[in-house]
Design an enzyme around this catalytic site. Structure first.
Site, PDB file in Angstrom:
ATOM      1  N   GLU A 166     -64.540 -47.145  77.298  1.00 23.63           N
ATOM      2  CA  GLU A 166     -63.300 -47.889  77.566  1.00 23.63           C
ATOM      3  C   GLU A 166     -62.297 -47.688  76.420  1.00 23.63           C
ATOM      4  O   GLU A 166     -62.403 -48.343  75.387  1.00 23.63           O
ATOM      5  CB  GLU A 166     -63.618 -49.386  77.721  1.00 23.63           C
ATOM      6  CG  GLU A 166     -62.371 -50.214  77.993  1.00 23.63           C
ATOM      7  CD  GLU A 166     -62.662 -51.694  78.211  1.00 23.63           C
ATOM      8  OE1 GLU A 166     -63.814 -52.121  78.037  1.00 23.63           O
ATOM      9  OE2 GLU A 166     -61.723 -52.434  78.543  1.00 23.63           O
ATOM     10  N   LYS A 203     -63.472 -46.366  81.799  1.00 24.14           N
ATOM     11  CA  LYS A 203     -62.781 -47.635  82.092  1.00 24.14           C
ATOM     12  C   LYS A 203     -61.430 -47.624  81.380  1.00 24.14           C
ATOM     13  O   LYS A 203     -61.315 -48.039  80.225  1.00 24.14           O
ATOM     14  CB  LYS A 203     -63.646 -48.805  81.619  1.00 24.14           C
ATOM     15  CG  LYS A 203     -62.994 -50.165  81.812  1.00 24.14           C
ATOM     16  CD  LYS A 203     -63.994 -51.299  81.731  1.00 24.14           C
ATOM     17  CE  LYS A 203     -63.291 -52.641  81.779  1.00 24.14           C
ATOM     18  NZ  LYS A 203     -64.200 -53.759  81.962  1.00 24.14           N
TER      19      LYS A 203
END
Ligand code: 13P
Length: 331
Positions: A178, A220
């Site tokens: 992420e 992400k």
């Protein structure tokens, strides 16, 4: 060490991001979760944090729209009221348990406030323990601000994410990587696009250098949007800008992409996702890994009252249903 063949990791990554389901991010740190509870008038304690996470996980039929739940270390080690550990209960409910393994951010010296995410020390031993206790996937979040991101900060965070991802694979865990570009501020769409492109290009350079098999990871990212204090643009414009950056930076082998919500309202992020889903030439499945967009209204409805648990679960299920509807159910 729990090793899994590459195909098993790829299957889990696909399972997390396809079939119209997404990932529920319920891994707020103890500090963040405590302050969110207190904002709703709920005294913060290990017990209230546990009760709230139990409310989320046990919403009836959650697995119809949720493939995985990200937990923090505290919740991962807690039991539901019926005595089942959270990761065990999640699997029994048809939801893969995940674990946030980074330990937060600190400023990078000499980088004007740019941050580095920490948590690599002893990470292998921690992952081994989480794998033994049933973790299917991990999460590590790097944080960038449009105004402070530098090429060095992007490289340093990309290398940390790559080391984390390689270690996850060694322990049979699918890494969610992420690299979040924050949407706070008044920057324009191009500011977000440039920062997101820099973060992603550094990340994939590092992942490839580290030899990470991209078929076994979930990316992400943030949506590319103007800052929350700037004039908004149409969801189709957000989708086009997001796709343009991802198409240029994200290799087609990546198993799937699950977006964070970043503080955008639920309806907005679902519209962004729906507009992105409609872009046919996407090589990867796209879905959601929202935190606030799924849970904020449910937490508000609950407010710590046992009598409101069912109503709060209903609110969560409705948000998950809306988000699921924005994905490509057939992918
Ligand atoms: P938000 O969707 O609330 O941004 O949280 C997602 C997440 O997991 C941030 O790390």
């Amino acid at each position: 060490m729990t090793t899994l063949p590459a195909t098993a990791l790829a299957d889990i990554a696909k399972q997390l991001t396809s079939g119209g389901r997404g990932i529920l991010a319920a891994d707020e740190s103890i500090t963040t979760m405590s302050s969110r509870l207190e904002q709703e008038g709920v005294p913060a304690s290990a017990t209230t944090r546990r009760d709230y996470r139990e409310l989320l996980l046990t919403a009836d039929g959650l697995s119809a729209t949720i493939s995985g739940i990200i937990l923090c270390d505290e919740t991962f080690g807690q039991d539901l009221a019926d005595g089942r550990p959270f990761p065990v209960a999640a699997r029994e409910l048809g939801i893969l348990p995940g674990i946030k393994v980074d330990t937060g951010t600190t400023p990078l010296p000499g980088q004007n406030g740019a941050l580095i995410t920490e948590g690599l020390d002893r990470l292998g031993a921690r992952l081994a323990s989480y794998a033994d206790r049933g973790a299917a996937f991990g999460k590590w979040r790097a944080v960038f601000d449009v105004h402070t991101i530098t090429p060095y900060a992007a490289r340093a965070n990309g290398q940390a994410l790559a080391r984390y991802a390689a270690l996850c694979h060694q322990h049979g865990i699918v890494p969610i990587v992420e690299p979040e570009v924050l949407c706070t501020g008044d920057h324009d769409l191009a500011g977000s696009a440039n920062a997101t492109a820099l973060a992603l290009s550094s990340l994939f350079e590092a992942l490839i250098d580290a030899g990470v098999d991209l078929t076994g990871i979930v990316l992400k990212p943030n949506f590319v949007t103007p800052g929350l204090d700037a004039a908004p643009v149409a969801p189709t414009e957000v989708a086009a800008a997001t796709f343009a950056v991802l198409r240029d930076q994200v290799p087609a082998e990546v198993a799937g992409i699950a977006f964070l919500s970043g503080g955008h309202p639920t309806a907005d992020v679902c519209e962004f996702l729906s507009a992105l889903t409609a872009i046919d030439e996407r090589p990867w499945p796209v879905t959601f890994s929202f935190g606030r967009a799924l849970v904020s209204s449910a937490l508000h409805t609950w407010g710590g009252a046992p009598a409101e648990v069912t109503a709060a679960q209903q609110v969560l299920l409705e948000n998950c249903h809306t988000a699921s509807h924005a994905t490509d159910q057939a992918q």
